[in-house]
Design a protein around this motif. Sequence first.
Motif, short mmCIF file in Angstrom:
data_model
loop_
_atom_site.label_atom_id
_atom_site.label_comp_id
_atom_site.label_asym_id
_atom_site.label_seq_id
_atom_site.Cartn_x
_atom_site.Cartn_y
_atom_site.Cartn_z
N THR B 127 -8.08 -17.28 -0.69
CA THR B 127 -8.71 -16.05 -0.22
C THR B 127 -7.64 -15.10 0.33
OG1 THR B 127 -10.69 -17.28 0.32
CG2 THR B 127 -10.51 -15.07 1.23
N ALA B 128 -7.00 -15.52 1.43
CA ALA B 128 -5.98 -14.65 2.02
C ALA B 128 -4.78 -14.51 1.11
CB ALA B 128 -5.56 -15.18 3.38
N GLY B 129 -4.29 -15.63 0.60
CA GLY B 129 -3.11 -15.59 -0.24
C GLY B 129 -3.32 -14.81 -1.52
N LEU B 130 -4.53 -14.86 -2.05
CA LEU B 130 -4.79 -14.20 -3.33
C LEU B 130 -5.24 -12.76 -3.14
CD1 LEU B 130 -4.95 -14.52 -6.40
CD2 LEU B 130 -7.20 -15.49 -6.13
N SER B 131 -6.40 -12.56 -2.49
CA SER B 131 -6.87 -11.18 -2.24
C SER B 131 -5.88 -10.44 -1.37
CB SER B 131 -8.18 -11.17 -1.48
OG SER B 131 -9.22 -11.51 -2.28
N GLY B 132 -5.42 -11.11 -0.32
CA GLY B 132 -4.53 -10.45 0.62
C GLY B 132 -3.30 -9.92 -0.10
N THR B 133 -2.76 -10.72 -0.99
CA THR B 133 -1.56 -10.28 -1.70
C THR B 133 -1.87 -9.17 -2.67
OG1 THR B 133 -0.70 -12.51 -1.56
CG2 THR B 133 0.34 -11.05 -3.14
N PHE B 134 -2.81 -9.43 -3.57
CA PHE B 134 -2.93 -8.51 -4.68
C PHE B 134 -3.78 -7.29 -4.37
CE2 PHE B 134 -1.30 -12.33 -6.64
CZ PHE B 134 -0.22 -11.79 -7.31
N ALA B 135 -4.75 -7.43 -3.48
CA ALA B 135 -5.48 -6.23 -3.07
C ALA B 135 -4.50 -5.29 -2.38
CB ALA B 135 -6.64 -6.59 -2.15
N ASN B 136 -3.70 -5.83 -1.49
CA ASN B 136 -2.74 -4.99 -0.79
C ASN B 136 -1.72 -4.38 -1.73
OD1 ASN B 136 -2.94 -4.61 2.07
ND2 ASN B 136 -2.99 -6.84 2.18
N PHE B 137 -1.21 -5.20 -2.61
CA PHE B 137 -0.14 -4.71 -3.46
C PHE B 137 -0.65 -3.72 -4.50
CE2 PHE B 137 3.16 -4.92 -6.72
CZ PHE B 137 4.27 -4.71 -5.92
N LEU B 138 -1.76 -4.08 -5.14
CA LEU B 138 -2.15 -3.32 -6.33
C LEU B 138 -3.05 -2.13 -6.06
CD1 LEU B 138 -2.67 -6.20 -8.88
CD2 LEU B 138 -0.74 -4.64 -8.68
N ILE B 139 -3.89 -2.19 -5.02
CA ILE B 139 -4.85 -1.10 -4.87
C ILE B 139 -4.14 0.25 -4.74
CG2 ILE B 139 -6.63 -0.11 -3.38
CD1 ILE B 139 -7.71 -2.94 -2.99
N PRO B 140 -3.27 0.43 -3.75
CA PRO B 140 -2.62 1.76 -3.67
C PRO B 140 -1.80 2.08 -4.92
CG PRO B 140 -2.34 0.58 -1.62
CD PRO B 140 -2.89 -0.41 -2.60
N LEU B 141 -1.09 1.10 -5.45
CA LEU B 141 -0.23 1.39 -6.59
C LEU B 141 -1.03 1.75 -7.84
CD1 LEU B 141 2.57 -1.32 -6.29
CD2 LEU B 141 2.84 1.15 -6.13
N ARG B 146 -0.73 6.54 -1.49
CA ARG B 146 0.56 6.22 -0.87
C ARG B 146 0.47 4.97 -0.01
NH1 ARG B 146 4.14 9.78 -2.39
NH2 ARG B 146 3.38 11.86 -2.93
N ASP B 147 -0.70 4.66 0.47
CA ASP B 147 -0.88 3.41 1.21
C ASP B 147 -2.37 3.17 1.35
OD1 ASP B 147 -0.66 1.19 3.01
OD2 ASP B 147 1.33 1.90 3.54
N MET B 148 -2.74 2.16 2.14
CA MET B 148 -4.15 1.91 2.41
C MET B 148 -4.73 3.02 3.27
SD MET B 148 -5.48 -0.79 1.25
CE MET B 148 -4.84 -2.11 0.26
N ALA B 149 -6.06 3.07 3.34
CA ALA B 149 -6.71 4.06 4.18
C ALA B 149 -6.23 3.92 5.61
CB ALA B 149 -8.23 3.90 4.10
N SER B 150 -6.18 2.70 6.10
CA SER B 150 -5.65 2.51 7.44
C SER B 150 -4.54 1.47 7.41
CB SER B 150 -6.74 2.07 8.42
OG SER B 150 -6.12 1.64 9.61
N PRO B 151 -3.32 1.93 7.32
CA PRO B 151 -2.20 0.97 7.29
C PRO B 151 -2.17 0.11 8.54
CG PRO B 151 -1.46 3.16 6.70
CD PRO B 151 -2.85 3.31 7.18
N PHE B 152 -2.63 0.67 9.64
CA PHE B 152 -2.57 -0.10 10.89
C PHE B 152 -3.55 -1.27 10.87
CE2 PHE B 152 -4.02 -0.89 15.25
CZ PHE B 152 -2.81 -1.29 15.80
N LEU B 153 -4.81 -0.99 10.46
CA LEU B 153 -5.77 -2.10 10.37
C LEU B 153 -5.30 -3.12 9.35
CD1 LEU B 153 -9.32 -0.51 10.55
CD2 LEU B 153 -7.97 -1.60 12.33
N ASN B 154 -4.64 -2.63 8.34
CA ASN B 154 -4.12 -3.50 7.31
C ASN B 154 -3.10 -4.47 7.91
OD1 ASN B 154 -4.36 -4.13 4.64
ND2 ASN B 154 -2.55 -2.97 4.07
N MET B 155 -2.23 -3.91 8.74
CA MET B 155 -1.24 -4.76 9.40
C MET B 155 -1.94 -5.76 10.32
SD MET B 155 1.75 -3.58 12.02
CE MET B 155 0.67 -3.24 13.39
N HIS B 578 8.28 3.15 1.01
CA HIS B 578 6.98 3.34 1.67
C HIS B 578 6.45 4.71 1.26
CE1 HIS B 578 4.51 2.75 5.59
NE2 HIS B 578 3.77 2.84 4.51
N GLY B 579 5.27 4.74 0.63
CA GLY B 579 4.77 6.00 0.10
C GLY B 579 4.73 5.97 -1.42
#
Lengths: 344, 617
Positions: B127-141, B146-155, B578-579
Amino acid sequence: MTTYLIIAVLLLFYIVTIQIAKTSEYVSIIKGEKESFSQNNKINGFLMLAFLILGLVGVWYCNEYLYDTTLLNKPSASYEGERVDQMLWITIIVTGIMFLFTQILLFWFAFRYQHNENRKALFFVHSTKLEIVWTTIPAVVLFVLIFFGLVNWNYFTGEAPKGAMEVEVTGKQFGWIFRYPGSDNVFGKKYYKNIDPATNTLGLIFEDGSAQDDIVTEQTVYLVKNKPVKFIIGSRDVVHDFGLSHFRLKMDAVPGIPTTLWFTPKYTTEEMKKITGNPNFTYEISCDQMCGNGHYSMKGVIMVVEQADYDLWMAKQKSLYHINNPDTVAPTTLTTQTIAQTKL
Amino acid sequence: MENNNKHNHCNEAHTHEKHCITTETCNNHGHDSHESHEHHDNFITKYIFSQDHKMIAKQFLITGMFWAVLGGLMSVLFRFQLGNPDDTYPFLEAILGKWAKGGRISPDAYYALVTTHGTVLVFFVLTAGLSGTFANFLIPLQIGARDMASPFLNMLSYWFFFIASCVMLSSLFVETGPFSGGWTAYPPLSALGDAMPGSKSGMDLWIIAMALFVVSSLLGGLNYIVTILNMRTKGMSMTKLPLTIWALFFTAVLGVLSFPVLLSGFILLIFDRNFGTSFYLSDIFINGVGALSNEGGNAILYQHLFWFLGHPEVYIILLPAMGMVSEILAVNSRKPIFGYMAMVGSLFAIAILAFLVWAHHMFVTGLNPFLGSIFVFITLLIAIPSAVKVFNWLTTIWRGNVRFTTGMLFAIGFVSLFISGGLTGIWLGNSSLDIHLHDTYFVIAHFHIVMGVASMFGMFAGVYHWFPKMFGRYMNNSLGYIHFWVTLVGAYLIFWPMHYQGLSGMPRRYYDYSIWESFKMYTELNKFISIVAIIVYATQILFLCNFFYSIFKGRKVQDSNPYQANTLEWTTPINPGHGNWPGEIPEVHRWAYDYGKDGKEYIPQNVPIAADEKEGH
Ligand code: HEM
Ligand SMILES: [Cu+2]
Ligand SMILES: [Cu+2]
């Protein structure tokens, strides 16, 4: 010493593999990217085909090797389980066909359409006709399976046949307790706070007259061939599961919420020894729900016998109340027996 | 990673998300000049408390890998016990101490290993390793943000996961052992410390870790949904999204709607454990303790709450893999994904149905039989969209021009495993078969093939495929091929025979079968499976070597679009800062699957439709 040896061998294995892989990477750089790509692609394409063929051989071999260990080649020990077996076979055939069809296409396509300089991929975006076909075919097949399944499910979970004997079974960490209602055919009341591990494992309330003739046994339960039996299943502590693989059935044992399961044994234990060719055969009850560190040892035994043998066995059983109060000559047993007789 | 600067100076020039990224207007019209100012991250903000979605993705990936190594090692240990029930091995005592007195793993330790293995692989790795990795990596790209809607919540989402990991890890070291009642944690067993040593303080830590994990998932999931809905670049309508993004979107929706239910189940469990309530407890007498005062609770209630998440959870694990596999199959077959709308539709159908089938895990709990019938019906319906997906994947390869990159190999392996495991779902979904097969090794075979190994394959496919984008270098191909073939063959060798064990009624979660006349014939087979498991595990270590070696020493990527793919991530520089895009965010004009159209090998999404061109699909 051997530990170090194993570690050394393992390390060596890693180093060698990684070195080989690195060299092959250098070689491919020297050869040129295109050349090495097409070579690797050919190898993997060939392996796709090899995997398909060896895989299918493996499936066949595995079946040869393991089929006899399963219950598929042994008759179900209950009449109801025969319906499970029948469903199993229908499902095996349907899913087996789908399995072969799709796996063969997958690896065949991968092999057949591997990269080729001279071929252009087909620009094929969608086809409503195809999509309708492969939505409806699975749908129809599934409806058939659902239909058979639900007919059987209704049967299994429906009322037990009239005249079924009733036995109560209670799971505990880590064993099974059985209770027969005695000659009055009524289970006496019980309350879990009355439980005494030495004298009253189920917490029977002996003030309730119908509890006084209840017969309590541990680990082994006797059933009669061809006579439907309805189990009333409960638990004294955590969730267990009353698992009867030879009868093809199971049901959870939940504290506070009784469940039921009925079936009709088809072969006596002795007959089953002959059928399976195993002189040690017994109908084992396995606990099928994780219930603690002794879960794996929570075994019970079902003895299926002819009516006459059952009667003999039953005659030897004493009610729990009688065992606890040997001097009372079990008056209730007598009276209830006479009541039962007058009823007849 | 220092080559960031060498390659392209623009990488370092990125916009500050506060100025711009979070506001939709700015993003959608990101073509007007960004205020690109030099910004120097220090080590902490760049690698640790990073708000760059790409770095957070890598953090999820590496933490996930850590858990995969540990969780995998646990399975090697308990398989070792299962394969050699009668022998003693002093080295086990050396590693495990009191948990393997005399060189043999104790039942307590066995169940602790099985439970932690399950929990960790389902939640922390897949769950975390898979969604966490690829949702984060691929959605903005891939959507052009340029990044997630809330980079802070993401962190924050990552750091909650990190704390959850620490708590889970610490539970392994408590005196009475980690939780050991199975990953599903059914009460009363999980509620009563007296029922099992693992249910003492180990279980408290387990619940806390899981609660923190749920928070992490929710923060991540909300962010993914908002980002996909609001931050797509100009021209990127929903129907132009790559299937990866659709899959990640449904994954996030499933998580956001079902994890809270799990949390509520856990909260009731905490009350039962610590504050004397009786939500799940009734009529209990514990050996050596006596009768408990709890009455009127319902142990089955927990199972409903658990599986209301539990079933969607298996799709949370599977859908990202499906999305990536769809993408990778199309790119490497040099063909459009077949039936794009049907693929989106079937994802949607699966997501809806996933909420309506949970009680198929509970057919034999005494569930009302009529309710059971409804669940049979809906459960088997889910096989229809699943079948559609399989046929569409097959047709995607058909008459393609297939390049066997490592990512592609794993994608093909995924399809094979999904077929094998999905078909046995049809057995189990039929309650009149489940009444025989429930809680046997047949179930183990089913879910490991369809979810465990298949999603692992999806994850490997993703890592190999996007590694060049993540690190600007390639992984070693030869090692990748070895990794793939050994793992595929090994996975089948391990799990295929388990179907047969299940068909003999062999129950799962048994420490030892030697006292069972009905199951003891499998000693040899169990040993064989255990040996294969060890080999497969050793091969995964090879993958790790390849991964970490290639990060620093792999062949450098020279071409910003090495696969000649259409999606937007390949329009960024080789090492995006970044961006993501040094200049404007590209505008999108077409779907992601124009491969082989009009004789052109590929047409990226940002290429305008030619005057004489018909639109894609
Ligand atoms: C054709 C579609 C599927 C059907 C009809 C189906 C049906 C079932 C059923 C009825 C069970 C319960 C078996 C039992 O405990 O007796 C089950 C277990 C399970 N399934 Fe599936 N399944 C399907 C696909 C999937 C997929 C795609 C995944 C994962 C991505 C999955 C993951 C699992 C897991 C993890 C379990 C076991 C959980 C446990 O008891 O520990 N299934 N499946
Ligand atoms: Cu048990
Ligand atoms: Cu499910």
